[in-house]
Motif scaffolding. Structure first.
Motif, short mmCIF file in Angstrom:
data_model
loop_
_atom_site.label_atom_id
_atom_site.label_comp_id
_atom_site.label_asym_id
_atom_site.label_seq_id
_atom_site.Cartn_x
_atom_site.Cartn_y
_atom_site.Cartn_z
N LEU A 31 -3.91 3.46 -13.01
CA LEU A 31 -3.56 2.70 -11.81
C LEU A 31 -2.36 2.93 -11.40
O LEU A 31 -1.68 2.13 -10.26
CB LEU A 31 -3.96 1.27 -12.23
CG LEU A 31 -5.37 0.65 -12.30
CD1 LEU A 31 -5.79 -0.54 -13.14
CD2 LEU A 31 -5.90 0.62 -10.81
N GLY A 32 -1.33 3.61 -12.18
CA GLY A 32 -0.13 3.85 -11.54
C GLY A 32 1.08 3.24 -12.33
O GLY A 32 2.08 2.69 -11.74
N ALA A 33 0.97 2.89 -13.74
CA ALA A 33 1.85 2.25 -14.25
C ALA A 33 3.41 2.91 -14.24
O ALA A 33 4.26 2.26 -14.12
CB ALA A 33 1.70 2.17 -15.86
N ALA A 34 3.32 4.34 -14.18
CA ALA A 34 4.83 4.96 -14.00
C ALA A 34 5.38 4.59 -12.66
O ALA A 34 6.57 4.56 -12.44
CB ALA A 34 4.43 6.60 -14.12
N TRP A 35 4.43 4.58 -11.56
CA TRP A 35 4.84 4.20 -10.31
C TRP A 35 5.42 2.91 -10.09
O TRP A 35 6.77 2.63 -9.34
CB TRP A 35 3.72 4.58 -9.36
CG TRP A 35 4.05 4.10 -7.97
CD1 TRP A 35 3.85 3.07 -7.05
CD2 TRP A 35 4.88 5.06 -7.02
NE1 TRP A 35 4.11 3.09 -5.82
CE2 TRP A 35 4.84 4.27 -5.74
CE3 TRP A 35 5.46 6.19 -7.12
CZ2 TRP A 35 5.71 4.74 -4.61
CZ3 TRP A 35 6.23 6.70 -6.10
CH2 TRP A 35 6.24 6.12 -4.83
N PHE A 36 4.89 1.98 -10.98
CA PHE A 36 5.43 0.54 -10.69
C PHE A 36 6.71 0.27 -11.44
O PHE A 36 7.17 -0.81 -10.97
CB PHE A 36 4.35 -0.45 -11.36
CG PHE A 36 3.11 -0.31 -10.11
CD1 PHE A 36 3.07 -0.47 -8.88
CD2 PHE A 36 1.71 -0.29 -10.72
CE1 PHE A 36 2.08 -0.60 -8.25
CE2 PHE A 36 0.79 -0.30 -10.02
CZ PHE A 36 1.06 -0.25 -8.47
N THR A 37 7.35 1.22 -12.29
CA THR A 37 8.54 1.12 -12.93
C THR A 37 9.58 0.97 -11.86
O THR A 37 10.69 0.38 -12.37
CB THR A 37 8.75 1.97 -13.66
OG1 THR A 37 8.87 3.39 -13.24
CG2 THR A 37 7.57 2.09 -14.82
N GLN A 38 9.47 1.25 -10.58
CA GLN A 38 10.62 1.40 -9.66
C GLN A 38 10.75 -0.16 -9.09
O GLN A 38 11.83 -0.64 -8.63
CB GLN A 38 10.38 2.28 -8.50
CG GLN A 38 9.08 1.62 -7.86
CD GLN A 38 8.80 2.57 -6.53
OE1 GLN A 38 9.66 2.94 -5.70
NE2 GLN A 38 7.65 3.18 -6.57
N TYR A 39 9.64 -1.24 -9.42
CA TYR A 39 9.77 -2.55 -8.99
C TYR A 39 10.45 -3.39 -10.16
O TYR A 39 9.77 -3.62 -11.03
CB TYR A 39 8.33 -3.04 -8.43
CG TYR A 39 7.89 -2.00 -7.02
CD1 TYR A 39 8.74 -1.80 -6.14
CD2 TYR A 39 6.64 -1.44 -7.61
CE1 TYR A 39 8.08 -0.81 -5.04
CE2 TYR A 39 6.05 -0.45 -6.49
CZ TYR A 39 6.83 -0.10 -5.50
OH TYR A 39 6.31 0.55 -4.39
N HIS A 65 -1.06 -3.13 -9.02
CA HIS A 65 -0.15 -3.66 -9.60
C HIS A 65 -0.32 -5.02 -10.57
O HIS A 65 -0.05 -5.15 -11.97
CB HIS A 65 1.13 -4.11 -8.75
CG HIS A 65 2.13 -4.63 -9.59
ND1 HIS A 65 2.57 -6.03 -9.74
CD2 HIS A 65 3.50 -4.05 -10.27
CE1 HIS A 65 3.67 -6.13 -10.61
NE2 HIS A 65 4.17 -4.90 -10.62
N ALA A 66 -1.33 -5.85 -9.98
CA ALA A 66 -1.59 -7.08 -10.75
C ALA A 66 -2.55 -6.62 -11.83
O ALA A 66 -2.39 -7.15 -12.97
CB ALA A 66 -2.53 -8.16 -9.68
N ILE A 67 -3.41 -5.65 -11.69
CA ILE A 67 -4.26 -5.45 -12.70
C ILE A 67 -3.28 -4.85 -14.06
O ILE A 67 -3.43 -4.92 -15.25
CB ILE A 67 -5.33 -4.27 -12.31
CG1 ILE A 67 -6.29 -5.03 -11.21
CG2 ILE A 67 -6.11 -3.86 -13.37
CD1 ILE A 67 -7.21 -4.09 -10.72
N VAL A 68 -2.52 -3.74 -13.35
CA VAL A 68 -1.49 -3.02 -14.47
C VAL A 68 -0.74 -4.16 -15.29
O VAL A 68 -0.71 -4.22 -16.54
CB VAL A 68 -0.57 -2.16 -13.76
CG1 VAL A 68 0.57 -1.73 -14.60
CG2 VAL A 68 -1.22 -0.98 -13.24
N ARG A 69 -0.31 -5.48 -14.80
CA ARG A 69 0.38 -5.99 -15.58
C ARG A 69 -0.49 -7.10 -16.43
O ARG A 69 0.06 -7.25 -17.67
CB ARG A 69 1.21 -7.19 -14.49
CG ARG A 69 2.38 -6.47 -13.73
CD ARG A 69 3.66 -6.36 -14.71
NE ARG A 69 4.29 -5.36 -14.03
CZ ARG A 69 4.52 -3.97 -14.41
NH1 ARG A 69 3.94 -3.65 -15.32
NH2 ARG A 69 5.44 -3.32 -13.76
#
Length: 369
Positions: free
Chosen positions: A63-71, A85-89
């Protein structure tokens, strides 16, 4: 049936399948599912405590956990990324809390062909991935969701034969009766059963208002013929409509690349329409582009570059023949003919959605915010 009713009914069918599926089947589904239209179903699956720990971790990275590290905080996530992002969290918190009870499968997020922590080296990390999400899961057995046997027995993460696919198609047809025939190897040739039954569309040029166009234009002007060919084979037309049309206008574009886009735009879907005016308005612009490709190929208006294209080897996203569709305007014979030369296969080094090199796809996403 309304679109909302279809969404609920199709989701219920898939939930029924996943509830009775084995850990391996759920793992394969999560690995190979089209993530663009699955947010609610993935959120539901991520909320099941019986989900295997390995599968939850794979979903987290997919789902893009690596991508979301920028936020640094949730409020900074763009609107179009917030569902994922909500699912990842939620997965992250549940995983750390020991919520997921399944222990059947092994999984190493740092040693598999899917998304991982090293995918976006240029990003500034403002919210680090917890150590627990980086560690391998030592399960009882391995499950390779991309093995050749899985390729033969599953499509889009769901097992063949096509009983479930047929049910989903019948419901889709109730929403949109002219969607076309059910797809599948048995009836439509060697095509993906989960390809959209309505082919994609191109849009009138909008480069002036696209903040990502400078990134795309800079890349396109220096791209190798093979890189341009990758775009024509695999690009998401909704994100790269302008880029694809810009390439079509270049005399340096390989004829095989133009032919690849022609088929991946679903050219065979248009055979029941004798004229462009007969085509449904939603696809009329794309029909005109397809006619221009036909004419320019007939006129020898493209280059060579030693690239080939063959429908028997370059599996199109959409079927070359749509069973049951009346032919009022046949596809010209030359469009069916193989073109000799190098057959370009999908590269592991390009973004699987856009067909762009990973660094260009990342720069484009950043430019568009």
């Amino acid at each position: 049936m309304t679109h909302d009713e279809y969404d609920r009914a199709s989701r219920a069918l898939l939930q029924d399948y996943l509830l009775q599926a084995s850990p391996e089947q759920r793992h394969i589904y999560v690995a190979r599912r089209n993530y663009d239209d699955s947010a609610e179903l993935l959120a539901w699956l991520a909320g099941r405590s019986e989900l295997d720990r390995a599968t939850a971790l794979m979903m987290y990275w997919s789902l893009g956990a690596a991508w979301f590290t920028q936020y640094a905080a949730d409020d900074y996530v763009p609107a179009h990324e917030r569902d994922a992002h909500a699912i990842v969290r939620r997965i992250e918190q549940r995983y750390i809390d020991g919520f997921y009870a399944g222990r059947a499968l092994a999984f190493d997020p740092g040693n598999w062909p899917g998304p991982s922590m090293g995918d976006h080296p240029g990003l500034v990390v403002r919210r680090a991935v917890p150590d627990a999400m980086l560690a391998a899961v030592a399960g009882e057995r391995a499950c390779d969701p991309f093995a050749e046997a899985v390729d033969a027995d599953f499509d889009d993460g769901l097992p063949l034969p096509l009983a479930l696919a047929a049910q989903l198609h019948d419901m889709a047809a109730a929403v949109q009766p002219d969607r076309g025939p059910a797809l599948g190897d048995a009836v439509a040739g060697n095509v993906d059963i989960w390809a959209e039954v309505m082919p994609p569309t191109l849009s009138p040029l909008a480069t002036v208002v696209d903040p990502g166009w400078p990134v795309l234009e800079t890349f396109l002007r220096q791209a190798a013929p093979q890189e341009c060919h990758q775009l024509m084979l695999f690009a998401d037309t909704s994100a790269l409509s302008d880029a694809l049309q810009w390439l079509l206008d270049q005399p340096t574009l390989a004829a095989s690349s133009a032919l690849a886009l022609y088929w991946n735009l679903g050219a065979s879907w248009y055979v029941p329409f004798a004229t462009i005016e007969d085509v449904p308005e939603s696809h009329r612009y794309t029909a005109a582009v397809l006619r221009r490709i036909e004419q320019r190929l007939a006129d020898g208006g493209y280059a060579d570059h030693g690239l080939g294209f063959d429908l028997a080897r370059n599996r199109p996203r959409f079927p070359a023949c749509w069973p049951g569709r009346e032919v009022l305007r046949a596809i010209p014979d030359p469009m069916w003919q193989p073109r000799t030369g190098q057959i370009v296969d999908e590269s592991d080094e390009v973004d699987f959605i856009t067909g762009l090199p990973e660094d260009i796809a990342e720069a484009l996403a950043n430019a568009r915010g």
